[in-house]
Design an enzyme around this catalytic site. Structure first.
Site, PDB file in Angstrom:
ATOM      1  N   ALA A 114       0.899  -1.182   0.000  1.00 40.43           N
ATOM      2  CA  ALA A 114       0.000   0.000   0.000  1.00 40.43           C
ATOM      3  C   ALA A 114       0.926   1.217   0.000  1.00 40.43           C
ATOM      4  CB  ALA A 114      -0.902  -0.036   1.222  1.00 40.43           C
ATOM      5  N   ALA A 115       1.374   1.613  -1.184  1.00 39.46           N
ATOM      6  CA  ALA A 115       2.598   2.419  -1.286  1.00 39.46           C
ATOM      7  C   ALA A 115       2.384   3.915  -1.476  1.00 39.46           C
ATOM      8  CB  ALA A 115       3.448   1.890  -2.448  1.00 39.46           C
ATOM      9  N   PRO A 117       1.443   7.844  -1.142  1.00 38.46           N
ATOM     10  CA  PRO A 117       2.121   8.526  -2.249  1.00 38.46           C
ATOM     11  C   PRO A 117       3.623   8.263  -2.368  1.00 38.46           C
ATOM     12  CG  PRO A 117       1.883  10.048  -0.431  1.00 38.46           C
ATOM     13  CD  PRO A 117       1.250   8.754   0.023  1.00 38.46           C
ATOM     14  N   ASP A 138      -0.601   0.156  -5.136  1.00 39.07           N
ATOM     15  CA  ASP A 138      -1.677   0.824  -4.394  1.00 39.07           C
ATOM     16  C   ASP A 138      -2.976   0.613  -5.161  1.00 39.07           C
ATOM     17  OD1 ASP A 138      -1.487   3.100  -1.974  1.00 39.07           O
ATOM     18  OD2 ASP A 138      -3.329   3.213  -3.161  1.00 39.07           O
ATOM     19  N   ASP A 165      -5.533  -4.579  -6.015  1.00 37.48           N
ATOM     20  CA  ASP A 165      -5.912  -4.779  -4.618  1.00 37.48           C
ATOM     21  C   ASP A 165      -4.771  -5.575  -3.973  1.00 37.48           C
ATOM     22  OD1 ASP A 165      -6.905  -5.678  -2.217  1.00 37.48           O
ATOM     23  OD2 ASP A 165      -8.930  -5.971  -2.967  1.00 37.48           O
ATOM     24  N   CYS A 236      -0.567   4.456  11.066  1.00 39.56           N
ATOM     25  CA  CYS A 236      -0.426   5.729  11.800  1.00 39.56           C
ATOM     26  C   CYS A 236      -1.672   5.921  12.643  1.00 39.56           C
ATOM     27  CB  CYS A 236      -0.180   6.891  10.841  1.00 39.56           C
ATOM     28  SG  CYS A 236      -1.479   7.130   9.627  1.00 39.56           S
TER      29      CYS A 236
END
Ligand SMILES: C[S@@+](CC[C@H](N)C(=O)[O-])C[C@H]1O[C@@H](n2cnc3c(N)ncnc32)[C@H](O)[C@@H]1O
Length: 314
Positions: A114-115, A117, A138, A165, A236
């Site tokens: 899930a890269a 930005p 992504d 996905d 996060c």
């Protein structure tokens, strides 16, 4: 302090004061603007070449992150020539920790599930000195546009960009990657310091939705690992449902997965939880780390380091 509490949802306070003993300090830190931090892009320049360009901002090195600096007045940072030329990358300090913990090596095959930005993709390309391969994936085309811009500006030559996905892609790349980063989509409670948007959108139902996707991504990331390979799962956010519970789910599906200690000199991290609202987590999960804003003046983060044993073949 009561006044500060009023700025947060009641349920947010009820949940998190259970395991953050210095809760008032935590809330105060959550309302304090973040320091501006950047890292030198070592693919393009050495610190002694870049620093003279930024002398007017008086950057100070961070003791816990190589090539990372903070500036007192960060307003002008995004307008610096060094930024446009890709000599520096503006990135929050805690967000630099997952790639450092993953420690990708030149020559590795790395999957960044899930890269976008691309903050961590470009950081990993620098750690790998542009050698080996990073598959930067992504789901969001719009966010991938930002990633492509960042990959170009930073001069990353070992990155292929992919839109899929992550849950499907991880399975397709079964047992083939040396390192996997799952920097998962999350409720972003840790970014409340940066944008109040995260607080406005906050809900327990939102947390439950993210938790479902995260469980799929962490398992797919683990499947993509070769035997002996390592994965970092990071968010996060503070919610245990998106952190410890996700790692616990992985251990339920793949009981052989090893949880390794997460360590970083000169940086305070707290052990992960072993229970949350009636659920008990395996004791190894305590080796994962929580990063809280009041400890190092950063965003909040969660970092887990996971290894696939050598004798697992799929
Ligand atoms: C926390 S952000 C990633 C930040 C990025 N690693 C960085 O350092 O710049 C999470 C990302 O997950 C993406 N995402 C959400 N669901 C996904 C899925 N099923 N597969 C792959 N990516 C997904 C979002 O579009 C978002 O860009």
């Amino acid at each position: 302090m009561k006044g500060v509490r009023k700025l947060f949802p009641e349920e947010f306070c009820r949940r998190y004061e259970q395991f953050i003993p210095d809760f008032d300090l935590f809330l105060e830190a959550m309302l304090t603007p973040l320091p501006k931090v950047f890292r030198i892009n070592t693919l393009k320049a050495e610190p002694e070449e870049v620093m003279p360009l930024l002398a007017e901002l008086d950057p100070e090195p961070l003791s816990y992150l190589r090539f990372a600096y903070t500036v007192k007045n960060g307003r002008g940072l995004g307008r610096q020539l060094a930024h446009f030329l890709g000599l520096i990358y503006i990135q929050e300090a805690a967000s630099m920790i997952p790639p450092v913990v993953l420690d990708p090596q030149p020559g590795d095959k790395v999957l960044d599930l899930a890269a976008a930005p691309g903050s961590k993709t470009t950081q990993m390309a620098a750690l790998m000195r542009n050698r080996g391969l990073i598959i930067a994936n992504d789901l969001s085309l719009e966010r991938l546009r930002g990633l492509i811009g960042n990959v170009d500006r930073m001069g990353c030559l070992n990155v292929v960009v992919c839109r899929a996905d992550g849950i499907v892609l991880g399975r397709k790349l079964a047992a083939s990657c040396d390192r996997v980063l799952v920097d998962a989509p999350c409720s972003s409670e840790g970014t409340i310091r940066k944008t109040e948007e995260a607080l406005r959108r906050w809900s327990v139902r939102g947390i439950a939705n993210f938790s479902r996707v995260q469980k799929g991504l962490i398992c797919a990331g683990y499947q993509a690992l070769r035997p002996g390979g390592q994965m970092v799962y990071s968010t996060c956010t503070i919610a245990p449902e998106e952190n410890e519970a996700v790692v616990a789910y992985l251990l339920k599906r793949f009981p052989e997965a090893e949880i390794l200690p997460v360590e970083l000199d000169n940086f305070v991290m707290r052990p992960a939880l072993t229970e949350w609202e009636g659920d008990t987590f395996p004791s190894a999960i305590r080796r994962c780390r929580r990063i809280l804003p009041q400890d190092n003046n950063t965003e909040a983060f969660f970092v887990a380091l996971i290894r696939k044993p050598d004798d697992v073949t799929s």
